[in-house]
Design a protein around this motif. Structure first.
Motif, PDB file in Angstrom:
ATOM      1  N   ARG A  44     -38.207 -51.477   8.877  1.00  0.00           N
ATOM      2  CA  ARG A  44     -38.466 -50.935  10.238  1.00  0.00           C
ATOM      3  C   ARG A  44     -38.813 -49.445  10.167  1.00  0.00           C
ATOM      4  N   MET A  45     -38.035 -48.742   9.349  1.00  0.00           N
ATOM      5  CA  MET A  45     -38.214 -47.286   9.260  1.00  0.00           C
ATOM      6  C   MET A  45     -39.615 -46.919   8.754  1.00  0.00           C
ATOM      7  N   LEU A  46     -40.111 -47.713   7.817  1.00  0.00           N
ATOM      8  CA  LEU A  46     -41.408 -47.404   7.207  1.00  0.00           C
ATOM      9  C   LEU A  46     -42.547 -48.259   7.772  1.00  0.00           C
ATOM     10  N   HIS A  47     -42.254 -49.010   8.827  1.00  0.00           N
ATOM     11  CA  HIS A  47     -43.258 -49.869   9.491  1.00  0.00           C
ATOM     12  C   HIS A  47     -43.902 -50.839   8.487  1.00  0.00           C
ATOM     13  N   MET A  48     -43.052 -51.577   7.806  1.00  0.00           N
ATOM     14  CA  MET A  48     -43.567 -52.518   6.792  1.00  0.00           C
ATOM     15  C   MET A  48     -43.421 -53.979   7.222  1.00  0.00           C
ATOM     16  N   GLU A  49     -42.992 -54.216   8.479  1.00  0.00           N
ATOM     17  CA  GLU A  49     -42.683 -55.601   8.899  1.00  0.00           C
ATOM     18  C   GLU A  49     -43.856 -56.549   8.682  1.00  0.00           C
ATOM     19  N   ALA A  50     -45.079 -56.045   8.887  1.00  0.00           N
ATOM     20  CA  ALA A  50     -46.258 -56.917   8.827  1.00  0.00           C
ATOM     21  C   ALA A  50     -46.563 -57.410   7.406  1.00  0.00           C
ATOM     22  N   PHE A  51     -46.116 -56.651   6.405  1.00  0.00           N
ATOM     23  CA  PHE A  51     -46.489 -57.059   5.035  1.00  0.00           C
ATOM     24  C   PHE A  51     -45.302 -57.162   4.082  1.00  0.00           C
ATOM     25  N   ILE A  52     -44.095 -57.139   4.608  1.00  0.00           N
ATOM     26  CA  ILE A  52     -42.898 -57.143   3.753  1.00  0.00           C
ATOM     27  C   ILE A  52     -42.805 -58.405   2.878  1.00  0.00           C
ATOM     28  N   ASP A  53     -43.367 -59.533   3.363  1.00  0.00           N
ATOM     29  CA  ASP A  53     -43.271 -60.772   2.578  1.00  0.00           C
ATOM     30  C   ASP A  53     -44.585 -61.135   1.881  1.00  0.00           C
ATOM     31  N   ARG A  54     -45.465 -60.142   1.763  1.00  0.00           N
ATOM     32  CA  ARG A  54     -46.722 -60.379   1.030  1.00  0.00           C
ATOM     33  C   ARG A  54     -46.638 -59.769  -0.358  1.00  0.00           C
ATOM     34  N   ARG A  55     -47.399 -60.361  -1.293  1.00  0.00           N
ATOM     35  CA  ARG A  55     -47.372 -59.821  -2.663  1.00  0.00           C
ATOM     36  C   ARG A  55     -48.046 -58.448  -2.706  1.00  0.00           C
ATOM     37  N   VAL A  56     -47.463 -57.565  -3.501  1.00  0.00           N
ATOM     38  CA  VAL A  56     -47.875 -56.166  -3.535  1.00  0.00           C
ATOM     39  C   VAL A  56     -49.281 -55.967  -4.131  1.00  0.00           C
ATOM     40  N   GLY A  57     -49.699 -56.906  -4.996  1.00  0.00           N
ATOM     41  CA  GLY A  57     -50.978 -56.783  -5.698  1.00  0.00           C
ATOM     42  C   GLY A  57     -52.167 -56.463  -4.817  1.00  0.00           C
ATOM     43  N   GLY A  58     -52.189 -56.993  -3.600  1.00  0.00           N
ATOM     44  CA  GLY A  58     -53.346 -56.787  -2.725  1.00  0.00           C
ATOM     45  C   GLY A  58     -53.183 -55.622  -1.770  1.00  0.00           C
ATOM     46  N   PHE A  59     -52.147 -54.807  -1.924  1.00  0.00           N
ATOM     47  CA  PHE A  59     -51.871 -53.735  -0.963  1.00  0.00           C
ATOM     48  C   PHE A  59     -52.781 -52.518  -1.176  1.00  0.00           C
ATOM     49  N   SER A  60     -52.969 -51.760  -0.073  1.00  0.00           N
ATOM     50  CA  SER A  60     -53.666 -50.465  -0.174  1.00  0.00           C
ATOM     51  C   SER A  60     -52.706 -49.454  -0.799  1.00  0.00           C
ATOM     52  N   ARG A  61     -53.223 -48.292  -1.155  1.00  0.00           N
ATOM     53  CA  ARG A  61     -52.403 -47.254  -1.771  1.00  0.00           C
ATOM     54  C   ARG A  61     -51.254 -46.828  -0.841  1.00  0.00           C
ATOM     55  N   GLY A  62     -51.586 -46.697   0.437  1.00  0.00           N
ATOM     56  CA  GLY A  62     -50.580 -46.283   1.409  1.00  0.00           C
ATOM     57  C   GLY A  62     -49.468 -47.311   1.556  1.00  0.00           C
ATOM     58  N   MET A  63     -49.858 -48.594   1.608  1.00  0.00           N
ATOM     59  CA  MET A  63     -48.855 -49.668   1.726  1.00  0.00           C
ATOM     60  C   MET A  63     -47.950 -49.689   0.494  1.00  0.00           C
ATOM     61  N   LYS A  64     -48.565 -49.519  -0.680  1.00  0.00           N
ATOM     62  CA  LYS A  64     -47.776 -49.517  -1.924  1.00  0.00           C
ATOM     63  C   LYS A  64     -46.785 -48.356  -1.921  1.00  0.00           C
ATOM     64  N   GLN A  65     -47.260 -47.218  -1.418  1.00  0.00           N
ATOM     65  CA  GLN A  65     -46.395 -46.045  -1.412  1.00  0.00           C
ATOM     66  C   GLN A  65     -45.188 -46.270  -0.504  1.00  0.00           C
ATOM     67  N   LYS A  66     -45.401 -46.979   0.613  1.00  0.00           N
ATOM     68  CA  LYS A  66     -44.280 -47.284   1.508  1.00  0.00           C
ATOM     69  C   LYS A  66     -43.253 -48.159   0.793  1.00  0.00           C
ATOM     70  N   VAL A  67     -43.745 -49.155   0.062  1.00  0.00           N
ATOM     71  CA  VAL A  67     -42.837 -50.056  -0.668  1.00  0.00           C
ATOM     72  C   VAL A  67     -42.075 -49.260  -1.723  1.00  0.00           C
TER      73      VAL A  67
END
Lengths: 242, 393
Positions: free
Chosen positions: A119-142
């Motif tokens: 919730r804090m990092l606004h990751m709800e939309a992709f929290i259950d997706r594999r990291v391989g396809g993430f953008s740089r920003g999404m990866k940094q949040k994880v």
């Protein structure tokens, strides 16, 4: 909270860090400035107990990186810039949960912490997706969530905004400010003067492995007789190069 | 050592590996699909060649003799008269040329001997088969001549063959199956053990170094030995899965039939509890040895690609003893081989499949294997604790 005491690190004949001393108080955001290859990452790695100092010692929360590395690691969370070191075949949740378990979190406590970070990092939309396809920003949040999963007292951020776009970098700076409000001790390395000025109360400047300055930004301005931090940094680097 | 932490890391490694296409192909697809497919193609091709060789046996004959009637009576034989027989033989249109000298039958009738000349192509399996057909016809004709001579001399056939021998194969179906499998299975199992862990070992250290994940892992309050133990277990499991997949696929191929020895009923009764226990212990120790070696090389490697290059050495290390021991019967394996690394594992596998597990060989082979595994794992652990080996700078 962090005491770096006359620390040196050599790789064979190459001195990566030379006799560096500075300290970070509890609840402070401290900036570590330097060009690429100045010795910032090596210093961070010694704090994280990945590398051992050739000389000197670092104490975090009173524990020595030389003699009590496990106690040090329990108290820190480190985020590396550039390659964020995530497992691409695991989902964001699996990545965070894996590190949580390694810090001893289990069951409902771990699930609640992951939900809180999501919730804090606004990751709800992709929290259950594999990291391989993430953008740089999404990866940094994880990667941030992974760093914070065990709620460490000391957070080491090694050039965390490298490669991030303006929006992601802004989000990151807001998050650091929020962690500062929570009373976390943060060491933030960067070569971006503006970023450091916005976030840090005190700074240390490292050039070619040696400490050039340690103190407040205001004192540095007064000492150099210049206002622009970029100019001050360049002057110090040139002075160090002579 | 905190076992829970080791299982946490092991569980993650397995999940990560089982989602990796490269690992899945190397561990499952090749042993389960490619190996049976290649064996099946080879056996089908062999049986097709044999079928064709039997169905049509074109030969040329120069000269006359009653032998020609015997040749004609052989199944599949066609007597042809090409203009250039030698060229036809080279071209594969003829399988053999039989040259009967003048006065051949006359010489035989008068009690003398005669020389027959047969030209064939030793590099052509069908021509080699034609030679055996001609041998059979010559044998029949020779028997007729001998019988005639014995009659003329007032002797019976027993006069020149006083001893009648009957042969009975002492090897049971289980032993025959085991003997057949003892040749090929240890080779496949050891190669699968060595190659099955390659992708996993390369990915779990050299790959993690390259991606920066190993560095993140080393910042957690986990001892390097716990991380190494979990990775070693993961590589061992992948190796054992690959070896089991090879065993299953080979059993399937053998059950299909084309590779079976004539008259042998395929039976796995040779796998007694004792031989199964020896086989299982041998496989686990070999898997640990290869996993240790592969993780050492992966730790030394500076990149994933470099790691892959180094891994070739482990596969070659497995191939040498496997191929050297492949043709040796289990009872003829030199004692030294039960002491040498990898050789001892291959030798014990052969004994297990032959159903002739020797307690002393087992003790020596497993004991020395355990020693080698301990040395390799200790060396890997020592290397893994060195900061320069696991962190890139």
């Amino acid at each position: 909270m962090i005491e770096v005491n006359q620390v040196s690190k050599r790789f064979g004949n190459i001195a990566a860090v030379r006799n560096v001393t500075f300290s970070v108080s509890s609840g402070e955001v401290y900036g570590l400035l330097g060009e690429n290859g100045a010795g910032k990452t090596t210093t961070m790695r010694m704090m994280a107990t990945i590398l051992q100092p050739t000389e000197g010692d670092i104490r975090i929360g009173g524990f020595s990186v030389r003699t009590q590395p496990v106690e040090v690691r329990r108290r820190i969370g480190i985020l590396f810039g550039g390659d964020v070191g995530l497992y691409n075949r695991l989902t964001a949740r699996e990545n965070i949960a894996y590190f949580g378990r390694l810090y001893g979190l289990t069951g409902a406590r771990l699930d609640q912490r992951i939900d809180q970070l999501s919730r804090m990092l606004h990751m709800e939309a992709f929290i259950d997706r594999r990291v391989g396809g993430f953008s740089r920003g999404m990866k940094q949040k994880v990667a941030i969530a992974r760093t914070l999963v065990h709620d460490p007292d000391v957070i080491l951020l090694d050039e965390p905004t490298t490669g991030l776009d303006v929006t992601a970098a802004n989000m990151f700076r807001r998050m650091v400010a929020m962690l500062r409000e929570e009373g976390k001790t943060i060491l933030f390395s960067s070569h971006n003067m503006g970023e450091i000025e916005k976030l840090c109360s005190r700074i240390a400047i490292i050039h070619k492995g040696s400490l050039r300055y340690a103190g407040t930004v205001a004192a540095l301005r007064e000492r150099c007789g210049m206002n622009d931090l970029d100019d001050i940094f360049m002057a110090m680097v040139e002075e160090g190069g002579r | 050592m905190d076992r829970q932490v080791v299982w946490t890391i092991f569980g993650k490694e397995m999940l990560d590996l089982l989602r990796d296409r490269k690992t899945l192909i190397g561990t499952f697809l090749i042993p389960l699909v490619v190996i049976p497919f290649v064996f099946f193609l080879l056996s089908m091709s062999y049986s097709n060649v044999e079928k064709e060789a039997r169905a049509y046996v074109p030969i040329a004959v120069t000269g006359t003799s009653k032998l020609v009637d015997h040749l004609r009576s052989q199944p599949g034989v066609r007597i042809l008269s090409p203009d250039r027989p030698a060229e036809a033989l080279q071209a594969g249109e003829l399988r053999a040329i039989v040259t009967i000298p003048d006065h051949f039958d006359q010489a035989l009738r008068s009690g003398g001997s005669a020389r027959l000349h047969v030209a064939y192509d030793n590099t052509n399996q069908k021509s080699v088969y034609a030679k055996s057909v001609i041998d059979s016809a010559v044998q029949q004709y020779s028997s007729d001549i001998v019988s005639m001579r014995l009659r003329q001399a007032g002797l019976s056939a027993e006069a020149i063959k006083p001893i009648e021998t009957t042969y009975e194969n002492a090897a049971s179906d289980e032993r025959q199956t085991g003997g057949m499998l003892a040749g090929i299975i240890p080779l496949m199992v050891v190669l699968s053990l060595a190659s099955g862990g390659v992708a996993a070992a390369t990915d779990l250290v050299a790959g993690e170094k390259e991606r920066g994940t190993l560095e993140s892992l080393l910042t957690t309050p986990i001892a390097a030995n716990q991380i190494l133990t979990a990775k070693l277990l993961a590589v061992m499991v992948m190796s054992c899965i690959s070896a089991t997949a090879s065993l299953l696929s080979l059993s399937f191929v053998f059950r299909l039939g084309p590779l079976k020895v004539d008259g042998t009923v395929l039976s796995f009764g040779f796998l007694s509890p004792a031989s199964l226990a020896v086989l299982a212990a041998t496989i686990v120790l070999l898997a640990a040895l290869f996993a240790g070696l592969e993780l050492t090389l992966s730790t030394v490697a500076k990149s994933f690609k470099e790691g892959q290059t180094y891994m070739t050495g482990v596969v070659i290390l497995a191939m040498i003893p496997s191929y050297m021991l492949m043709p040796i019967h289990p009872v003829d394996i030199p004692a030294l081989y039960y002491v040498l690394p990898v050789f001892n594992g291959v030798a014990l596998c052969k004994e297990a499949f032959y159903g002739a597990v020797d307690p002393l060989h087992t003790l020596v082979g497993l004991g020395t294997s355990l020693l080698y595994v301990s040395v390799v794992i200790a060396a890997t652990a020592r290397l893994f604790r060195r900061e320069g080996a696991v962190v890139r700078w």
